[in-house]
Design a protein around this motif. Structure first.
Motif, short mmCIF file in Angstrom:
data_model
loop_
_atom_site.label_atom_id
_atom_site.label_comp_id
_atom_site.label_asym_id
_atom_site.label_seq_id
_atom_site.Cartn_x
_atom_site.Cartn_y
_atom_site.Cartn_z
N HIS A 73 0.87 -1.18 0.00
CA HIS A 73 0.00 0.00 0.00
C HIS A 73 0.90 1.23 0.00
CE1 HIS A 73 -3.49 -2.55 0.72
NE2 HIS A 73 -2.69 -3.23 1.51
N PRO A 75 0.91 4.52 -0.99
CA PRO A 75 0.61 5.84 -0.41
C PRO A 75 0.61 5.81 1.12
CG PRO A 75 -0.90 5.35 -2.20
CD PRO A 75 -0.13 4.09 -1.92
N ALA A 78 4.29 5.29 2.42
CA ALA A 78 5.09 6.51 2.31
C ALA A 78 4.68 7.53 3.38
CB ALA A 78 4.94 7.12 0.92
N GLN A 79 3.39 7.69 3.57
CA GLN A 79 2.91 8.65 4.58
C GLN A 79 3.35 8.22 5.98
OE1 GLN A 79 -1.33 9.10 4.79
NE2 GLN A 79 -1.16 11.03 5.88
#
Length: 87
Positions: A73, A75, A78-79
């Protein structure tokens, strides 16, 4: 709302309809990280442990399937890395 159950176990009042006082998990150990000469290495170990724990929690909650990892996953992964690095 949570209450301590037998032997310090955490019991949930009503997580998704579970009976009050149902013990959901027992703590079986502690992870301690320490690094005398380099804070960066300590942070790497702590981040790896945090990733492992988060994946287990997300699987237990049904958010991740048994074969999925956080890295699938992008996104979210990275967040999470940005939040970890900034805080």
């Amino acid at each position: 709302q949570r209450a301590l159950g037998p032997a310090g176990a955490r019991a949930a009042a009503d997580p998704a309809g579970a009976p009050a006082g149902l013990v959901l998990a027992l703590q079986r150990g502690v992870v301690r990280t320490n690094c005398v000469d380099c804070q960066d290495r300590t942070n790497v170990v702590q981040a790896a442990v945090a990733d492992w724990v988060l994946e287990r929690q997300l699987r237990a909650a049904g958010v991740l399937q048994p074969h999925e990892t956080l890295d699938l996953h992008l996104p979210f992964s990275a967040q999470r890395r940005y939040v970890w690095a900034d805080h």
